[in-house]
Design an enzyme around this catalytic site. Structure first.
Site, PDB file in Angstrom:
ATOM      1  CB  CYS A  42      -0.933  -0.006   1.208  1.00  0.00           C
ATOM      2  SG  CYS A  42      -1.763   1.557   1.465  1.00  0.00           S
ATOM      3  CB  CYS A  47      -3.143   2.578  -1.697  1.00  0.00           C
ATOM      4  SG  CYS A  47      -3.517   0.866  -1.359  1.00  0.00           S
ATOM      5  CE  LYS A  50      -4.701   4.205  -6.186  1.00  0.00           C
ATOM      6  NZ  LYS A  50      -5.279   2.897  -6.103  1.00  0.00           N
ATOM      7  CE1 TYR A 177     -10.547  -1.698  -6.311  1.00  0.00           C
ATOM      8  CE2 TYR A 177     -11.047  -3.891  -7.103  1.00  0.00           C
ATOM      9  CZ  TYR A 177     -11.270  -2.855  -6.213  1.00  0.00           C
ATOM     10  OH  TYR A 177     -12.200  -2.990  -5.234  1.00  0.00           O
ATOM     11  CD  GLU A 181      -7.039   2.221  -8.903  1.00  0.00           C
ATOM     12  OE1 GLU A 181      -5.875   1.885  -8.592  1.00  0.00           O
ATOM     13  OE2 GLU A 181      -7.958   2.319  -8.074  1.00  0.00           O
ATOM     14  CB  THR A 310      -4.913  -0.931   2.466  1.00  0.00           C
ATOM     15  OG1 THR A 310      -3.954  -1.113   1.443  1.00  0.00           O
ATOM     16  CG2 THR A 310      -4.250  -0.387   3.710  1.00  0.00           C
ATOM     17  CG  HIS A 434     -29.094  22.904  -3.230  1.00  0.00           C
ATOM     18  ND1 HIS A 434     -29.211  22.114  -4.361  1.00  0.00           N
ATOM     19  CD2 HIS A 434     -29.275  24.183  -3.617  1.00  0.00           C
ATOM     20  CE1 HIS A 434     -29.448  22.897  -5.397  1.00  0.00           C
ATOM     21  NE2 HIS A 434     -29.488  24.153  -4.977  1.00  0.00           N
ATOM     22  CD  GLU A 439     -28.645  18.894  -4.357  1.00  0.00           C
ATOM     23  OE1 GLU A 439     -29.709  19.231  -3.841  1.00  0.00           O
ATOM     24  OE2 GLU A 439     -27.841  19.712  -4.857  1.00  0.00           O
TER      25      GLU A 439
HETATM   26  P1  NDP Z   1      -7.757  -7.920 -11.131  1.00  0.00           P
HETATM   27  O1  NDP Z   1      -7.919  -9.365 -10.812  1.00  0.00           O
HETATM   28  O2  NDP Z   1      -8.710  -6.929 -10.600  1.00  0.00           O
HETATM   29  O3  NDP Z   1      -7.716  -7.739 -12.711  1.00  0.00           O
HETATM   30  C1  NDP Z   1      -6.900  -8.516 -13.533  1.00  0.00           C
HETATM   31  C2  NDP Z   1      -7.221  -8.221 -14.982  1.00  0.00           C
HETATM   32  O4  NDP Z   1      -6.325  -8.914 -15.811  1.00  0.00           O
HETATM   33  C3  NDP Z   1      -8.620  -8.657 -15.379  1.00  0.00           C
HETATM   34  O5  NDP Z   1      -9.111  -7.757 -16.333  1.00  0.00           O
HETATM   35  C4  NDP Z   1      -8.349 -10.020 -16.022  1.00  0.00           C
HETATM   36  O6  NDP Z   1      -9.309 -10.376 -16.980  1.00  0.00           O
HETATM   37  C5  NDP Z   1      -7.033  -9.762 -16.715  1.00  0.00           C
HETATM   38  N1  NDP Z   1      -6.206 -10.924 -16.944  1.00  0.00           N
HETATM   39  C6  NDP Z   1      -5.811 -11.848 -16.054  1.00  0.00           C
HETATM   40  N2  NDP Z   1      -4.987 -12.747 -16.624  1.00  0.00           N
HETATM   41  C7  NDP Z   1      -4.846 -12.366 -17.913  1.00  0.00           C
HETATM   42  C8  NDP Z   1      -4.127 -12.890 -19.023  1.00  0.00           C
HETATM   43  N3  NDP Z   1      -3.381 -13.977 -18.909  1.00  0.00           N
HETATM   44  N4  NDP Z   1      -4.226 -12.260 -20.196  1.00  0.00           N
HETATM   45  C9  NDP Z   1      -4.991 -11.147 -20.316  1.00  0.00           C
HETATM   46  N5  NDP Z   1      -5.684 -10.603 -19.317  1.00  0.00           N
HETATM   47  C10 NDP Z   1      -5.619 -11.216 -18.129  1.00  0.00           C
HETATM   48  O7  NDP Z   1      -6.271  -7.607 -10.674  1.00  0.00           O
HETATM   49  P2  NDP Z   1      -5.500  -6.250 -10.458  1.00  0.00           P
HETATM   50  O8  NDP Z   1      -4.092  -6.637 -10.607  1.00  0.00           O
HETATM   51  O9  NDP Z   1      -6.051  -5.154 -11.280  1.00  0.00           O
HETATM   52  O10 NDP Z   1      -5.796  -5.915  -8.931  1.00  0.00           O
HETATM   53  C11 NDP Z   1      -5.556  -6.882  -7.901  1.00  0.00           C
HETATM   54  C12 NDP Z   1      -6.302  -6.514  -6.646  1.00  0.00           C
HETATM   55  O11 NDP Z   1      -5.656  -5.419  -6.036  1.00  0.00           O
HETATM   56  C13 NDP Z   1      -7.722  -6.053  -6.864  1.00  0.00           C
HETATM   57  O12 NDP Z   1      -8.609  -7.126  -6.931  1.00  0.00           O
HETATM   58  C14 NDP Z   1      -7.963  -5.200  -5.667  1.00  0.00           C
HETATM   59  O13 NDP Z   1      -8.456  -6.001  -4.628  1.00  0.00           O
HETATM   60  C15 NDP Z   1      -6.609  -4.653  -5.323  1.00  0.00           C
HETATM   61  N6  NDP Z   1      -6.504  -3.234  -5.700  1.00  0.00           N
HETATM   62  C16 NDP Z   1      -7.333  -2.316  -5.140  1.00  0.00           C
HETATM   63  C17 NDP Z   1      -7.280  -0.990  -5.489  1.00  0.00           C
HETATM   64  C18 NDP Z   1      -8.236  -0.005  -4.878  1.00  0.00           C
HETATM   65  O14 NDP Z   1      -8.780  -0.291  -3.841  1.00  0.00           O
HETATM   66  N7  NDP Z   1      -8.502   1.136  -5.502  1.00  0.00           N
HETATM   67  C19 NDP Z   1      -6.308  -0.512  -6.460  1.00  0.00           C
HETATM   68  C20 NDP Z   1      -5.489  -1.546  -7.013  1.00  0.00           C
HETATM   69  C21 NDP Z   1      -5.592  -2.845  -6.631  1.00  0.00           C
HETATM   70  P3  NDP Z   1     -10.720 -11.058 -16.573  1.00  0.00           P
HETATM   71  O15 NDP Z   1     -11.541  -9.988 -15.960  1.00  0.00           O
HETATM   72  O16 NDP Z   1     -11.230 -11.554 -17.862  1.00  0.00           O
HETATM   73  O17 NDP Z   1     -10.354 -12.156 -15.610  1.00  0.00           O
END
Ligand code: NDP
Length: 452
Positions: A42, A47, A50, A177, A181, A310, A434, A439
């Site tokens: 984080c 976080c 980022k 995510y 982002e 986190t 407001h 709102e």
């Molecule tokens: P996610 O699991 O959210 O997303 C992974 C993405 O990669 C999905 O779109 C998935 O597709 C795709 N994918 C996976 N494998 C492949 C592949 N071999 N080829 C092509 N595409 C692929 O993981 P992130 O890494 O984005 O985030 C991990 C976690 O970190 C989140 O779940 C969240 O809990 C946490 N996080 C939270 C944040 C916040 O609170 N703002 C910010 C950043 C991270 P498909 O959908 O088809 O499976």
């Protein structure tokens, strides 16, 4: 049996440090090992940096609006090395605070890797061992690259914060995510940004309408999203990287960012035969009290693959401390966790999506999309989305999804209301603030859909 410590924590991220500090403050003997930097994902490579990058990337838009508000403002060049240097000093500062606070609480910190040897023993990087009555594994996770030819040509999210220069043209693979982002950030910083996502839409698992709304806005802001498309061929061509996607689309980029998910940091962490069970993804299996199959070993945070956020890891650390060191059995409540995705525009969400709500029970869908005052004045076309899912039978609010400026801030308080079991009538009898966007949460009168 005498132990060196009452508690040995592996991992100095948000969850591990919280559990260690609370336990040490109660007068117990606590140690913590961190192989990288105090603060964990984080603070050091997640976080915090980022969000700083999100702030940096939003200035061109804000300056654009400033002109419409009468300011003689113009966007100049962005100096990545000035910004990233400043960002890294800020992370150093926060790392220091994490370390100092843990030490002030009385936690002994070991800088280096620690692994679990048996139910009460950890082995340090230098080969020495330490014993503890309880071991808490809070080792986090790491981003993964797909195992394919050319996969090593791309970076992962950890690398973004250490870039020496911004790429001119970037491909982001993955629409979760992190992918979404990062797309907003790089696009805002002036990088030509494309995404390849293998599914039909970004942000799988979130409310369909909200996902569509965000994808639409991202597209209008300049991010190119190739759906139904995953890289199948990658080649280094000169100083660029050529990528061919499964849809046939091909192009050259300066860099690739793999945002294809994360994995728990369990490789080589626990000696064979200790008895801690892992699931198929390599995450540590725990019960409602974060206890593994070995009674003296608990695990919290991303290493357990429950909800990788986190604040959830922190809650799990607090619940562990209450349960194990205060004799107050505290299960971790993973229901109705409000969360924000810092896409541009950002999303705040809590509870069920429309799809999940109507699967569960007959649902009234309230929704409104409009141009917010501040941007409309400046000729902005982007709409914000407010959406509320309500149980037809009980009037209870099942989910709220907000897409627009400040959505993350707003959803925190909506989360309190939902946690208290708020009904639509409760929202309706709350007076509006407001003029604000929020709102709308208390003024949506008629459902736009009734899903029986
Ligand atoms: P996610 O699991 O959210 O997303 C992974 C993405 O990669 C999905 O779109 C998935 O597709 C795709 N994918 C996976 N494998 C492949 C592949 N071999 N080829 C092509 N595409 C692929 O993981 P992130 O890494 O984005 O985030 C991990 C976690 O970190 C989140 O779940 C969240 O809990 C946490 N996080 C939270 C944040 C916040 O609170 N703002 C910010 C950043 C991270 P498909 O959908 O088809 O499976």
């Amino acid at each position: 049996m005498d132990f060196d410590y009452d508690l040995f924590v592996i991992g100095g991220g948000s969850g591990g440090v919280r559990a260690a500090r609370l336990t040490a403050q109660d007068g117990h003997k606590v140690a913590l090992a961190e192989e990288s930097r105090m603060g964990g994902t984080c603070v050091i490579r997640g976080c915090v940096p980022k969000k700083l990058m999100v702030f940096a990337s939003e200035y061109p838009e804000a300056i654009g609006y400033a002109r419409d508000y009468g300011w003689d403002a113009k966007v100049g060049d962005f100096d990545w090395s000035a910004f990233s240097g400043h960002m890294r000093s800020e992370l150093d500062r926060l790392e220091g605070i994490y370390e100092t606070n843990a030490q002030k609480a009385g936690v002994k910190i070991y800088h280096g890797r620690a692994t679990v040897e048996d139910a009460h023993t950890v082995k340090l990087g230098n080969g020495q061992t330490r014993t503890a009555k309880h071991i808490l594994i809070a080792a986090g996770g790491h981003p993964v690259r797909p195992d394919m030819k050319g996969g090593d040509l791309g970076m992962v999210s950890d690398d973004v914060f250490n870039l020496e220069a911004l790429p001119r043209k970037l491909l982001i693979v993955g629409g979760g995510y992190i992918g979404c982002e990062m797309a907003g950030i790089f696009n805002g910083l002036g990088v030509e940004t494309s995404m390849m996502i293998r599914g039909a839409q970004i942000l799988r698992g979130f409310d369909e309408e909200a996902r569509g709304h965000i994808a639409d806005c991202m597209g209008r802001r300049g991010v190119t999203i190739h759906t139904g498309c995953a890289p199948v061929e990658i080649e280094k061509r000169g100083d660029r990287i050529w990528v061919k996607g499964s849809s046939g689309h091909q192009d050259e980029f300066d860099d690739i960012l793999w945002a294809t998910g994360r994995k728990p940091n369990t490789q080589g962490l626990i000696a064979e035969g200790v008895g801690v069970k892992l699931d198929r993804r390599g995450a540590i299996c725990v019960d409602d009290y974060s206890r593994t199959d070995v009674p003296s070993i608990h695990a919290i945070g991303d290493v357990t693959g429950r909800v990788e956020l986190t604040p959830v890891a922190i809650r799990e650390g607090i619940a562990f401390h209450e349960t194990v060191f205060r004799g107050n059995k505290t299960p971790v409540d993973h229901e109705l966790i409000p969360t924000a995705v810092f896409t541009q525009p950002e999303m705040g969400t809590v509870g069920l999506s429309e799809e999940a709500a109507c699967e569960q029970e007959p649902t009234l869908v309230y929704a409104t999309a409009f141009r917010p005052m501040q941007q409309a004045f400046a000729g902005g076309e982007e709409r914000v989305l407010f959406k509320m899912l309500v149980s037809k039978e009980t009037d209870r609010v099942l989910g709220v999804h907000i897409v627009g400026p400040g959505a993350g801030e707003m959803i925190q308080f909506v989360g309190v209301a939902l946690k208290m079991g708020a009904t639509k009538a409760d929202f309706d009898r709350t007076c509006a603030v407001h003029p604000t966007m929020a709102e709308e949460l208390v003024t949506m009168k008629e459902p736009v859909r009734v899903l029986d």
